[in-house]
Design an enzyme around this catalytic site. Structure first.
Site, short mmCIF file in Angstrom:
data_model
loop_
_atom_site.label_atom_id
_atom_site.label_comp_id
_atom_site.label_asym_id
_atom_site.label_seq_id
_atom_site.Cartn_x
_atom_site.Cartn_y
_atom_site.Cartn_z
CB VAL A 113 -2.71 1.33 3.46
CG1 VAL A 113 -1.75 2.56 3.98
CG2 VAL A 113 -1.84 0.23 2.74
CB ALA A 115 -7.32 -2.61 6.41
CB SER A 120 -7.07 6.87 1.43
OG SER A 120 -8.54 6.80 1.49
CG ASP A 163 -13.52 7.19 5.61
OD1 ASP A 163 -14.33 7.08 6.39
OD2 ASP A 163 -12.90 6.35 4.76
#
Ligand code: MEV
Length: 339
Positions: A113, A115, A120, A163
């Site tokens: 998480v 990185a 997320s 994302d």
């Protein structure tokens, strides 16, 4: 009446174009077959239980000071931050179904998480989809992507839709900022893309790095603007190479892209060492991916030697391929017994 449902949503890497995309240049993102899993089970007491069993950490850094004290830094904060995405995703999912029903959630991640792999966003997408499905409702992917983007905006204050789009739809996406909106074009690869992802703890946040590049641009526009424009050219050429399946050209363009990102000041010594070690071990190309400041690098390779070389520099390694499906419900009978 509700069910036990398990959902998975992929992470992503940026093949070309990070930072330049902030100034209107295109970027090319790839969803990878590393996932966040969320299992949701309806409870009859209205409460919410969250069990985040395996949110991998980007690493632990230990410093021994001159006086002998040991200072350890972990990304524990990143795990807590991931949970704020879960909380907001649940609120938004409850608004979507129009009722507040309690659930137990089990969350696992195959990615570190915080990185830069889009964890997320994958947590937000998977939590919404698992909740909606566990209550017996449906949601189409456009709506899922929109709601998950809202989660990111609410938690972070601002967010690009990249994302959450990648975690929802999967695939390869060419991202082109157009004024205030972003055009996202799916890209068909001409060949399989073998990637090794190396990661180290982050020393700077995305916000800090984006602000640092902006300061450089404002103080030395004549030097920095051509670099940003050239990264845009690399992304366009990278897309063509990808569509043709020309892995050698893709690798060469990655190397140039990394050099330019380093010149903007967003790489770190350890990221550079991992990037060069990967090339020496036979990768066709390698670069940092995402915002930099530690975090992740990618190498275009399927060689075990490349993985070992990155590990020798102190990086943790994941090998990855394209995920072309995005978020989906999976048949995982083993999980419900865990919650
Ligand atoms: C971070 O993954 C990518 C950046 O270009 C920031 C952004 O596009 O929002 C550095």
């Amino acid at each position: 009446m509700g069910y036990v449902v398990t959902v998975k949503a992929p992470g992503k890497v940026i093949l070309y174009g990070e930072h330049a995309v902030v100034y209107g240049e295109p970027a090319l993102a790839m969803a990878v077959n590393k996932y966040v899993y969320v299992t949701a089970k309806v409870r009859d007491d209205g409460k919410i239980g969250i069990n985040a069993m395996d949110l991998k950490l980007a690493g632990l850094s230990v410093t021994i000071l001159e006086n002998g004290d040991i200072v350890a830094r972990t990304d524990y904060g990143a795990v807590i931050s991931a949970l704020s995405y879960v909380k907001r995703a649940l609120e938004i999912a409850m608004e979507y179904v129009g009722k507040r029903v309690g659930v137990d959630l089990l969350i696992r991640s195959e990615m570190p998480v915080g990185a830069g792999l889009g964890t997320s966003a994958a947590v937000a997408v998977a939590t919404i989809l698992a909740y909606v499905k566990a209550l017996g409702y449906d949601i189409d992917k456009r709506e899922l992507a929109r709601l998950a983007w809202q989660v990111e905006k609410d938690v972070q204050g601002a967010a690009s839709p990249t994302d959450t789009t990648m975690a929802t739809f999967g695939g390869l996406i060419y991202i082109k900022p157009e004024g205030n909106s972003v055009i996202m074009e799916p890209v068909k690869p001409g060949t399989e893309i073998p990637l090794v992802i190396g990661y180290t703890p982050r020393v700077s946040t995305t916000k800090e790095l984006v602000a640092m590049v902006r300061r450089k641009l404002e103080s030395m526009r004549d030097v920095i603007e051509p670099i940003i424009k050239t990264i845009g050219v690399i992304t366009r050429r990278g897309r063509e190479a990808l569509e043709k399946g020309d892995l050698e050209l893709m690798g060469t363009l990655m190397n140039i892209n990394h050099g330019l990102l380093d010149s903007l000041g967003v790489s770190t010594r350890q990221l550079n060492e991992m990037v060069y070690a990967a090339r020496s071990a036979g990768a066709l190309g390698s670069k940092l991916t995402g915002a930099g400041g530690g975090g992740c690098m990618i190498a275009l390779s399927d060689k075990v030697d490349v993985e070992r070389a990155i590990e020798l520099i102190g990086g943790s390694v994941l090998s990855a391929r394209l995920d072309s499906e995005g978020a989906r419900v999976i048949d995982d009978k083993s999980l419900p017994t865990l919650i």
